[in-house]
Structures are given as C-alpha cells and as structure tokens.
Design a protein around this motif. Structure first.
Motif, PDB file in Angstrom:
ATOM      1  N   PRO A  60       0.811  -1.217   0.000  1.00 44.02           N
ATOM      2  CA  PRO A  60       0.000   0.000   0.000  1.00 44.02           C
ATOM      3  C   PRO A  60       0.843   1.265   0.000  1.00 44.02           C
ATOM      4  CG  PRO A  60       0.118  -0.911   2.206  1.00 44.02           C
ATOM      5  CD  PRO A  60       0.812  -1.899   1.307  1.00 44.02           C
ATOM      6  N   ASP A  61       0.321   2.304  -0.666  1.00 49.24           N
ATOM      7  CA  ASP A  61       0.932   3.622  -0.532  1.00 49.24           C
ATOM      8  C   ASP A  61       0.731   4.109   0.896  1.00 49.24           C
ATOM      9  OD1 ASP A  61       1.477   3.381  -3.198  1.00 49.24           O
ATOM     10  OD2 ASP A  61      -0.133   4.720  -3.860  1.00 49.24           O
ATOM     11  N   ALA A  62       1.539   5.074   1.310  1.00 51.27           N
ATOM     12  CA  ALA A  62       1.492   5.513   2.698  1.00 51.27           C
ATOM     13  C   ALA A  62       1.934   6.961   2.801  1.00 51.27           C
ATOM     14  CB  ALA A  62       2.385   4.631   3.564  1.00 51.27           C
ATOM     15  N   ASP A  63       1.649   7.555   3.947  1.00 47.63           N
ATOM     16  CA  ASP A  63       2.208   8.884   4.227  1.00 47.63           C
ATOM     17  C   ASP A  63       3.728   8.793   4.354  1.00 47.63           C
ATOM     18  OD1 ASP A  63      -0.295  10.182   4.361  1.00 47.63           O
ATOM     19  OD2 ASP A  63      -0.548   9.580   6.452  1.00 47.63           O
ATOM     20  N   VAL A  64       4.208   7.728   5.012  1.00 52.11           N
ATOM     21  CA  VAL A  64       5.645   7.570   5.253  1.00 52.11           C
ATOM     22  C   VAL A  64       6.039   6.117   5.010  1.00 52.11           C
ATOM     23  CG1 VAL A  64       7.550   7.945   6.865  1.00 52.11           C
ATOM     24  CG2 VAL A  64       5.466   9.312   7.088  1.00 52.11           C
TER      25      VAL A  64
END
Length: 503
Positions: free
Chosen positions: A21-25
C-alpha cells in the motif's frame, strides 16, 4: 547468534497486502531507529509502511548490541566541548537523556517485558597516565548537565586507576522492547513488511520506493538502514565502519560480578550483566575493536576476547559470541535529518557510533518532529549538513584515504598473490585472480567450492573473507555478503554474482 536473538522468537505478523500500500511515510530498515520512527509516526496519526530486507525484525545491528541505554558514550563530552563548544556537548547529552527517559516512560505505558533496569555506567582506565583525561571528561560531562563524577570505586574485580561514573543510566533487552513496539504498528494504516529489500528511490511528491516486492508511493521516506542505501548525501564518504566483538556466558547467581555497566577508555573492553530466564546471570563482555574488512583474523580476535574475559572476570565458557557492528561519523555525532541538502521529504538516521540504543531512539523522536513539522531545538545539532561536519575535515580526509588505499591496494595484492583454490581448506575463503577476474572463493565443510565475484556491488572494492562469521566483508564501506553472494548488510543492494571457478 547473539543472546538477544536466541532468547526471543518472532511476532506473528499478518502477510502484507499485494501490491504494497501507498502511505504517508515509508520507513526503510527495522532496527531500533526504524521501528521507533514508524511507531511514533503511527502514533502521530500518519499511515506508515515499515520495510525490512531481512526475515526478522531488529535482527541486524540492533540485535547484536551490548544494549547499554546510556548518555555516557565513552569519553565524548570533553572532545565535543573542546572541538565544537559547550552548547554542542550540552545538546548531545540532553538528547541521550531524553531517549532514556522516553523508553522508560513508554515501556511503562505499553507494558510488556523488556528487562529494563537502572544501572550506573562507568568509563574506566587502568593506567595512571589516563587519569587526567578522565578528570577532564567528568568535568565536561557535569558541565553539560549530566550526572557525572570522577571516582576510583567501580566494583570491577580488577584494579583501575580511575573512572567517570554516570548515575541513573539503564540497560534492557533490546529485541523484546522493539518487538513490543513493532506489534503495535500494523493495522489502521500501518504495515510491516519483512524479506523485502529497497533497491531504488525516486524523490518527488510523492516519492517512489522500488522494492523487490514492487513500488510504493509515499509523501515521506525515512532511510534507517544502518548504512544508508542509495548513494546520495555522500554518506559512504562520511562514515567509518567499525566493529567490536562480544562474548557472553552464564554464571549460576552472578555473585561477585560487577553491578554496573563499564567500558574502557583505553582499549574499549566493555562489561555488563543481565538476568537470564532460568535464574542465572549472563555476563556480556565486549572488545577487540577494528575496522570492518581489516586485514585481520576475526576468529583470532574472538579467542583474544575470550581470554581477557576469562582472566579478568572468570568467564570460563562463553555460550554466545557476536559482532557489534556500527558506523562512526567524522565528528562522532549521528546524522539525523534531511538525506541531502536538496531533499524535502527524504530523511536519514545513521552513524550511531556503537551507541544506538539512545541515538536510535533519539532518531525516532527527532524524525517524528521533522516529518510532522514540529519544532525541536535538538535537530540542528544532529543535522547531517551541520557546521561541525565541515569542521572535521581532517577526519574526513583520513577516512577516505583509507578507502582509497584499500580500493587500489587490494587490487595490487590480489594480482601479486596468485594463489589458486586447490590449497583452500574446508571452512576457508580467499580472493584469487583468474586473468582480469577477481574471485571470492569459499570451500564449505563438505569440500564444495562456491565462487562469486570479489568486487563489491556498491562501488567495486574487493571483499575480504571474515573467518569467524564466514562472510565476505567490504573494507571500504562495510557491505557484507554471504558465501553464496547474498547481501547481508548494505550499502550494497545487489548480490555478488556467481562466477565460474578459476581455471
């Protein structure tokens, strides 16, 4: 194997989703800096993906420490004060004390077993000629606001000329602590991925991290991989890879063993104890420092360390031995902050100088604030682009002169020493030449021959055989490889390719 790894299992983590998954960090590296950073950023409300190249969390450098949680990092405060001023020494000490107090407070809040205990810490010397330096260190540390004093009473079972004592320091089981934090990362936007190596990074908004399991997009990337992967910021030229060795063994009740934590200012021998699960006491002894990939027998160093532990402390039979491998910066202060001067959302934590329990924890605290935009007065002292790095030009030149000498000299040595592999005994390795090829040849215990390229896939230095761990180690920037060529530690991200045996 280290005691910390042998005495812990691995938490049951849910399989990561596919694609990742994409993430903030995205945090790269699941040692103390990476796990602490990911845990704190999730607490701050961000989505976080923690990626570890190995199959186990906290099993690299963090799993091979002596696990002293102390602001006493050898005799550092006198040199910081004389070299960079009292304010730098004071800020450095304040950061370490902040890390100690945070671990204790957070451990009480989350529960779990971490074998936390407060202990006094000592830097000792056996020669009277070293006493003046210890007095200066005690004075500098006290002036920096630390609980420091000079003493001749240490509790060690051999005579010392003097010591600097820090009261109220601590020790713990690092892996139990970090696994407790790691199990709180998955879910609600948090993901932990093991067995996945980051092999590329495109900076931008978002950043794209290329891994062996696919690409991940993130607003921020934290590189906490011990030696920073990706050759940006010239970290490979600003870090010196050093290792200490550790032996540890059991005693029935610990009677007569010293109660504190100790390190020599003269030869880096270190001592501490920890309670084991069966009621016995484990004595942990470190020493024999040398640069990674040095022309030396690591096995012989282990023998010498075990002899010292037996003669000084009565440790007859070590049950464990391991390498404590870390990186030192040119000014002895870690690099925590922007990955390079132009980066806006890529961050780094490295160069803990064998004091990663507090420096790695502090890295998490500072990186949380940097990513979330919270002002922190300590960030400037640890900034990778700080003034004190530029003031340490002599150390920079010395470190890179060594690398240049190994890069060129090892090639000459390999060409001159044209020994083949027929005389290679089982369990041994050797770099040999075959025409223009440099081959890392290893003979296993059954007599089979494994041959891989001897050129490190980072910058092409010739690797050296580690006769204790049976690994190929790079003397330039400390990449380590298995005898089959697989990457064990960076900055290299590609394995040594298999090659045909010499003709």
């Amino acid at each position: 194997m280290s005691y910390w790894l042998d005495s812990t299992g691995d938490p049951p983590l849910a399989p990561p989703p596919s694609p990742l998954p994409d993430a903030d960090v995205v945090v790269l590296g699941a040692g103390i800096a990476g796990i602490t950073t990911a845990y704190l950023l999730k607490q701050a409300g961000l989505t976080v993906t923690l990626i570890e190249a190995g199959d186990r969390l906290a099993a690299g450098v963090t799993g091979h420490t002596t696990a002293k949680v102390s602001s006493q990092h050898g005799a550092i405060y006198a040199s910081l004060t004389s070299g960079f001023g009292a304010d730098t020494a004071r800020a450095y000490g304040a950061g370490q004390q902040l890390a100690i107090d945070w671990i204790e407070t957070e451990a009480a809040a989350v529960g779990g077993e971490a074998d936390w205990s407060r202990r006094d810490s000592y830097v000792f010397a056996e020669r009277s000629s070293s006493v003046d330096d210890l007095h200066r260190e005690a004075e500098a540390a006290a002036a920096a606001g630390l609980p420091a004093s000079f003493t001749t009473e240490t509790g060690l079972p051999f005579e010392v000329a003097g010591a600097v004592r820090f009261t109220g320091q601590a020790q713990f089981h690092p892996r139990r602590w970090l696994l407790e934090l790691a199990t709180r990362i998955p879910g609600d936007g948090g993901t932990v991925v093991t067995g996945t190596r980051a092999v590329g990074l495109t900076e931008g908004d978002p950043c794209v991290v290329t891994t062996t399991a696919g690409e991940i997009r993130a607003r921020h990337v934290v590189v906490a991989t011990h030696y920073p992967v990706f050759d940006r910021g010239l970290f490979f030229a600003r870090l010196e890879p050093r290792r200490d060795l550790v032996v540890a063994g059991y005693t029935d009740d610990g009677a007569g063993l010293p109660a504190g934590m100790y390190i020599s200012s003269e030869d880096r021998h270190s001592v501490r104890t920890t309670p084991a699960e069966d009621g016995r006491t484990l004595l942990i002894v470190g020493g024999e420092p040398h640069r990674v990939g040095a022309r030396t027998s690591v096995a012989r160093h282990y023998v010498q360390l075990a002899a010292w532990a037996r003669e000084r402390l009565g440790l007859e039979q070590p049950a464990y031995r391991w390498l404590a491998h870390d990186l030192t910066t040119v000014d002895s202060v870690p690099y925590i902050g922007r990955f390079h001067p132009r980066s806006r959302n890529v961050w780094v934590a490295t160069g803990f100088g064998h004091w990663g329990m507090t420096n790695g924890t502090l890295a998490g605290l500072l990186l949380r604030d940097l990513v979330t935009g919270v002002e922190n007065p300590l960030t400037g002292v640890f900034d990778p682009q700080r003034v004190t790095v530029r003031q340490s030009a002599a150390e920079f030149v010395k470190a890179n002169a060594y690398v240049a000498s190994r890069f060129l000299g090892d090639r000459v040595d390999a060409l001159v020493a044209r020994r083949g592999v027929d005389s290679l005994p089982p369990g041994a390795g050797r770099v040999v030449t075959d025409g223009a090829r440099a081959i890392a040849a290893y003979r296993d215990d059954e007599g089979g021959l494994q041959c891989v390229s001897a050129r490190c896939t980072h910058l092409g230095c010739l690797v050296v055989f580690n006769d204790a761990e049976r690994t190929w180690d790079c003397p330039c920037h400390a990449s380590r490889f298995g005898t089959d060529g697989r990457v064990l530690a960076g900055p290299a991200v590609r394995p040594l390719p298999a090659v045909a045996p010499p003709a």
